[in-house]
Design a protein around this motif. Structure first.
Motif, PDB file in Angstrom:
ATOM      1  N   ILE A  98     -13.696  -5.395  -7.328  1.00 42.22           N
ATOM      2  CA  ILE A  98     -12.951  -4.305  -6.693  1.00 42.22           C
ATOM      3  C   ILE A  98     -11.458  -4.597  -6.706  1.00 42.22           C
ATOM      4  O   ILE A  98     -10.635  -3.735  -7.021  1.00 42.22           O
ATOM      5  N   GLY A  99     -11.115  -5.829  -6.384  1.00 46.22           N
ATOM      6  CA  GLY A  99      -9.704  -6.210  -6.348  1.00 46.22           C
ATOM      7  C   GLY A  99      -9.044  -5.997  -7.694  1.00 46.22           C
ATOM      8  O   GLY A  99      -7.915  -5.513  -7.784  1.00 46.22           O
ATOM      9  N   PHE A 100      -9.757  -6.327  -8.760  1.00 46.28           N
ATOM     10  CA  PHE A 100      -9.186  -6.182 -10.088  1.00 46.28           C
ATOM     11  C   PHE A 100      -8.937  -4.723 -10.420  1.00 46.28           C
ATOM     12  O   PHE A 100      -7.866  -4.353 -10.902  1.00 46.28           O
ATOM     13  N   VAL A 101      -9.933  -3.889 -10.167  1.00 49.60           N
ATOM     14  CA  VAL A 101      -9.781  -2.467 -10.467  1.00 49.60           C
ATOM     15  C   VAL A 101      -8.605  -1.879  -9.692  1.00 49.60           C
ATOM     16  O   VAL A 101      -7.758  -1.172 -10.251  1.00 49.60           O
ATOM     17  N   LEU A 102      -8.535  -2.199  -8.416  1.00 50.88           N
ATOM     18  CA  LEU A 102      -7.427  -1.685  -7.603  1.00 50.88           C
ATOM     19  C   LEU A 102      -6.078  -2.207  -8.099  1.00 50.88           C
ATOM     20  O   LEU A 102      -5.102  -1.468  -8.199  1.00 50.88           O
ATOM     21  N   ALA A 103      -6.043  -3.503  -8.396  1.00 51.53           N
ATOM     22  CA  ALA A 103      -4.780  -4.098  -8.837  1.00 51.53           C
ATOM     23  C   ALA A 103      -4.322  -3.463 -10.145  1.00 51.53           C
ATOM     24  O   ALA A 103      -3.142  -3.169 -10.327  1.00 51.53           O
ATOM     25  N   LEU A 104      -5.266  -3.257 -11.055  1.00 48.99           N
ATOM     26  CA  LEU A 104      -4.920  -2.655 -12.331  1.00 48.99           C
ATOM     27  C   LEU A 104      -4.357  -1.262 -12.125  1.00 48.99           C
ATOM     28  O   LEU A 104      -3.317  -0.899 -12.684  1.00 48.99           O
ATOM     29  N   GLY A 105      -5.054  -0.477 -11.295  1.00 49.96           N
ATOM     30  CA  GLY A 105      -4.578   0.871 -11.031  1.00 49.96           C
ATOM     31  C   GLY A 105      -3.180   0.877 -10.449  1.00 49.96           C
ATOM     32  O   GLY A 105      -2.292   1.596 -10.920  1.00 49.96           O
ATOM     33  N   LEU A 106      -2.969   0.050  -9.444  1.00 50.03           N
ATOM     34  CA  LEU A 106      -1.652  -0.001  -8.811  1.00 50.03           C
ATOM     35  C   LEU A 106      -0.584  -0.498  -9.778  1.00 50.03           C
ATOM     36  O   LEU A 106       0.542  -0.001  -9.788  1.00 50.03           O
ATOM     37  N   ALA A 107      -0.940  -1.481 -10.577  1.00 44.92           N
ATOM     38  CA  ALA A 107       0.042  -2.035 -11.507  1.00 44.92           C
ATOM     39  C   ALA A 107       0.449  -0.995 -12.544  1.00 44.92           C
ATOM     40  O   ALA A 107       1.631  -0.861 -12.869  1.00 44.92           O
ATOM     41  N   LEU A 108      -0.527  -0.254 -13.057  1.00 48.77           N
ATOM     42  CA  LEU A 108      -0.182   0.779 -14.044  1.00 48.77           C
ATOM     43  C   LEU A 108       0.693   1.844 -13.411  1.00 48.77           C
ATOM     44  O   LEU A 108       1.633   2.341 -14.030  1.00 48.77           O
ATOM     45  N   LEU A 109       0.384   2.186 -12.157  1.00 42.70           N
ATOM     46  CA  LEU A 109       1.189   3.175 -11.447  1.00 42.70           C
ATOM     47  C   LEU A 109       2.617   2.670 -11.293  1.00 42.70           C
ATOM     48  O   LEU A 109       3.584   3.380 -11.566  1.00 42.70           O
ATOM     49  N   ALA A 110       2.743   1.426 -10.857  1.00 43.91           N
ATOM     50  CA  ALA A 110       4.076   0.855 -10.638  1.00 43.91           C
ATOM     51  C   ALA A 110       4.813   0.667 -11.957  1.00 43.91           C
ATOM     52  O   ALA A 110       6.038   0.657 -12.006  1.00 43.91           O
ATOM     53  N   HIS A 111       4.062   0.517 -13.051  1.00 45.36           N
ATOM     54  CA  HIS A 111       4.687   0.361 -14.355  1.00 45.36           C
ATOM     55  C   HIS A 111       5.387   1.660 -14.756  1.00 45.36           C
ATOM     56  O   HIS A 111       6.435   1.647 -15.400  1.00 45.36           O
ATOM     57  N   GLN A 112       4.787   2.780 -14.342  1.00 43.33           N
ATOM     58  CA  GLN A 112       5.407   4.070 -14.661  1.00 43.33           C
ATOM     59  C   GLN A 112       6.535   4.399 -13.699  1.00 43.33           C
ATOM     60  O   GLN A 112       7.602   4.849 -14.095  1.00 43.33           O
TER      61      GLN A 112
END
Lengths: 250, 356, 240
Positions: C58-72
């Motif tokens: 779960i942590g990975f999925v959330l982190a990935l989502g947040l990171a991609l969001l912050a990347h944009q």
């Protein structure tokens, strides 16, 4: 969870409760725990530094043993604290020293690896120039490599210091002392006590980190400080170059 | 010497192998700035020619190049590729039609060489077999072994990576190539080699190329036409190398090409192109050179040996003629167009004067 | 505390049939371990694994989502980094305790804390990994005609993979370690036998459990290293 209606609305009840707790219980409980934390911490850091620094610096100076240095760090970082404590106590008994040794084992890897990388990665041109000027190997180490490696060496020391101080509470689970006695005992000390002690642990951990930062400042040669090279080790969590990332306080 | 070119075979993308390019009053002004990076730039590059953009730093040459494939937006004016405005095109689609080579190359480190080269064909939807054949063709074209395809960029030397960069840009056989200081990061010896190889390559594939450099010597060597830009993105002169060297448009150009532009002109021609005098009774220590030696090198040999003549020989070291100091110096006085380097068969060969 | 327990003598469930090793309270009684594997260690181990896998997943999925969001949206990076750095510093023992009034002495409580720590580590690593993609590679990709989406999935993420895997390694061993501590909020994990063993002064039990956690962590770390090497053959390829 205690008869008080504390946990009914906000989990922390009123926001000043943790601090009142620390204040009220200082003499009877908290002060002793803090002293115990420093006792464990100081001893563990001393042992870890005495072992880790010379080995790391020496290997880095010789540019040998990178496999050992890197993997020490990898393995050390992976060790579960409670597991190490359990084994240490089981084999050697529950004493002050054995707990200290367990924490020292956990503290060595960042110190050793950072010392190794710090010395190993000193600008080869500077070393070359020093040799060319006629410095003996020991002089090169002391006069050139060590000063230039200071930022990373201190990064390792600070990472360990923060990590150990914040992890000592775990020892209470296995019968050790320190602020863990409070944190692990919500029944007696209530949530306000748990939070208060928790905050105190954070403060102490950040405090020793900052203290070592001051020491680092005093010890770093002026030229390095001016050039900004002393900030090399400062990134707290996101270094992917090497696993010197502090693991969350345990 | 017919080299296979699978790019031209089937449907998915069949561009003309080279297309003409036109800059029409192109302007670039960054918001918030009073000065223009590119100012009213206009010139035409005929299909199949190399146009070099050269000038001091800050002259806007890279900006101009990057406006062609819309990496930088055009403030005013237009750029037409094969007669069609680039502004009307969807940028990623436009860029797939244009080969793009930059100084640091930018190979994808996480993919094999073959995958790198196959990037644009894959985007265009070529099938696997066609891509595989094309990759082999291109490795061949840039003189690299076929097994290189399975290696990673991290395993290659700088020069090898450069060639892969060129191969990758040529993969879909685009009608236009943009090259921004492609050989800038290479050491001088290998740079010369790469330049020569690239010119040989161009002789085969005949692409329209816009080439950016800050080095006037490279510009003279590589360009069919040269556009010299001065600071502020203003075109100082646009002409063939020989024309620029013999008739610089103004003081700036004259200074930029260098005081030795006469010698530079001599480097453009070789002994095989001029009319030689008969060879008879030259002293034994007269310097000798083959027909492909440049006039500049011939001059250098003469001066070093203290003679005023040089014997021209063929491959068997048999004398075929003699060139004298006056003869060579006289070349500089000939009207532009009488003596040109064969390797650059441009419109000016046929007697046309340089483009406006 | 030790003195208190010793006064009552070690409490060892022997029923008169135990070996001399256990009678003497030795630290490595293999026969006891073998006999009690199924009842004591295995359930703890399985529970521990479940806790870990769920938290890291779960942590990975959330982190990935947040990171991609912050990347944009770059402005998100600083605040998020600060939030996670703070979570990072909270002592786990305290965090577990603090969450109990909110979500009870349940696996959920433990998972909330564990996911929080996983997020803190992985977000930073993913963001750093994306940031370290060389500018010229991005420029070349754009110049060749890849759309922004294609650049992200075909170029940036694959190149960031080593950093992501490094974060995954750190997060996994951290969670394995923290899961032992979750025993204080009565969630079943390898911390259980450790705690019980210490309460009853039964050495073999807690030493064996302790060793088991260490082995588990090292094995997990090793497996992830191997996976990382298989997934990124290009990261180690160097000029001959």
């Amino acid at each position: 969870m205690g008869a008080r209606a504390e946990g009914m609305t906000l989990p922390v009840g009123d926001i000043s409760a943790p601090f009142t707790f620390l204040w009220d219980q200082w003499d009877s409980q908290v002060r002793d725990n803090v002293l115990q934390q420093f006792g464990y911490w100081g001893a563990a850091m001393a042992i870890a530094s005495v072992i880790g620094l010379p080995v790391g610096v020496w290997l880095g100076h010789l540019h040998r043993g990178s496999f050992v240095a890197i993997n020490t760090s990898n393995i050390g970082r992976a060790l579960p604290t409670l597991g190490v404590l359990a084994v240490g106590i089981g084999v050697f008994g529950l004493t002050f020293l054995n707990i200290v040794f367990a924490f020292a084992v956990l503290a060595i890897p960042p110190i050793l690896t950072n010392a190794y990388v710090g010395v190993d990665s000193v600008d080869p041109d500077a070393v070359e120039a020093a040799k060319g000027m006629g410095m003996r190997p020991r002089e090169v180490l002391v006069r050139v490599e060590l000063p230039l490696a200071l930022p990373l060496i201190f990064a390792g020391l600070r990472t360990s210091a923060l990590f150990v101080m914040a992890t000592i509470p775990i020892a209470a689970i296995v019968g050790g002392k320190g602020l863990g006695e409070i944190i692990n005992n919500q029944a007696s000390f209530r949530l306000s006590g748990v939070i208060g002690a928790g905050i105190l642990v954070i403060v102490l951990a950040l405090g020793v980190n900052a203290l070592l930062g001051v020491v680092q400042r005093l010890v770093t040669p002026r030229g390095l400080r001016l050039s900004g090279a002393d900030a090399r080790g400062d990134a707290p969590a996101a270094t992917t170059v090497l696993p010197t990332t502090a693991t969350p306080e345990q | 010497m017919e080299k296979k070119n699978t790019a031209q075979e089937e449907g998915a993308s069949s561009y003309p192998s080279a297309a003409p390019l036109e800059f029409r009053n192109v302007v670039k002004q960054y918001p918030g700035s009073d000065t223009r990076a590119v100012d009213d730039l206009s010139f035409e590059v005929p299909a199949g020619e190399i146009c070099v953009l050269v000038g001091p730093s800050g002259c806007g040459k890279t900006t101009a190049m990057r406006m062609v494939n819309r990496m930088i937006d055009i403030t005013d004016g237009d750029i037409l590729l094969d007669g069609k405005s680039v502004v009307d095109r969807n940028p990623p689609e436009l860029r797939r039609e244009i080969g793009y080579v930059i100084q640091q190359i930018g190979l994808f480190p996480h993919q094999t060489i073959a995958q790198n080269i196959a990037t644009v064909p894959k985007l265009l939807g070529w099938d696997k077999d066609r891509i595989g054949t094309r990759v082999d063709e291109l490795l061949d074209l840039v003189s690299l072994p076929n097994d290189m395809g399975s290696r990673y960029p991290g395993q290659l030397s700088g020069g090898q990576r450069q060639r892969i960069g060129v191969a990758r840009a040529l993969a879909a056989d685009p009608p236009l190539m943009l090259m921004d200081e492609p050989f800038g990061a290479i050491d001088p010896i290998n740079r010369e080699r790469l330049q020569d190889e690239f010119l040989r390559l161009q002789a085969e594939i005949r692409k329209t190329i816009v080439f950016v450099t800050h080095d006037i010597d490279e510009a003279i060597k590589m360009g069919d036409r040269i556009a010299i830009l001065r600071e502020g993105g203003i075109l100082a002169q646009y002409d063939t190398p020989d024309a620029i060297l013999s008739r610089p448009a103004d003081e700036f150009v004259a200074q930029f090409v260098g005081v030795d532009r006469g010698l530079k002109r001599l480097a453009l021609s070789h002994l095989g192109e001029i009319e030689l005098a008969a060879s008879n009774g030259q002293p034994a220590d007269t310097p000798r050179a083959k027909r492909d030696a440049s006039l500049r090198d011939a001059l250098s040999l003469m001066m070093a040996s203290g003679h005023q003549q040089i014997v021209v020989v063929d491959d068997n070291d048999e004398a075929v003629g003699v060139a004298s100091l006056e003869l060579i110096a006289g070349v500089l006085k000939l009207p532009n167009g009488s003596v040109t380097a064969p390797k650059k068969k441009t419109a000016s060969e046929t007697g046309e004067t340089a483009a406006p | 505390m030790h003195a208190m327990l010793a006064a009552g003598g070690p409490v060892i469930p022997s029923f008169g049939k135990s070996s001399s090793c256990v009678q003497d309270n030795g630290a490595f009684c293999f026969d006891w371990i073998r006999d009690n594997w199924d009842s004591t260690f295995q359930p703890a181990l399985i529970s521990h694994l479940k806790l870990t896998v769920i938290a890291v997943g779960i942590g990975f999925v959330l982190a990935l989502g947040l990171a991609l969001l912050a990347h944009q949206r770059r402005w998100l990076i600083t605040p998020l980094t600060l939030v996670f750095a703070t979570v990072f510093t909270i002592p786990s023992l305290a965090l577990f305790q603090v969450l109990v009034p909110i979500s009870g002495l349940t696996v959920l409580t433990a998972e909330i804390a564990l996911v929080g720590y996983t997020l803190s580590i992985l977000f930073a690593n993913i963001i750093t990994g994306l940031r370290e993609v060389p500018a010229e590679v991005r420029d070349a990709a754009r110049g060749m005609g890849l759309s922004d989406r294609q650049i992200l999935f075909r170029v940036e993420l694959p190149i960031a993979l080593p950093a992501v895997m490094a974060g995954l390694r750190i997060a996994t061993v951290t969670v394995i370690s923290l899961a032992t501590i979750a025993t204080v909020i009565t969630v079943q994990s390898l911390g259980g036998p450790i705690f019980e063993g210490i309460q009853n002064d039964f050495k073999t039990k807690y030493v064996a459990a302790g060793l088991l956690t260490v082995v588990l962590a090292l094995v997990a770390d090793g497996l992830l290293v191997i996976t990382q090497r298989r997934l990124t053959p290009w990261a180690r390829a160097r000029r001959a």
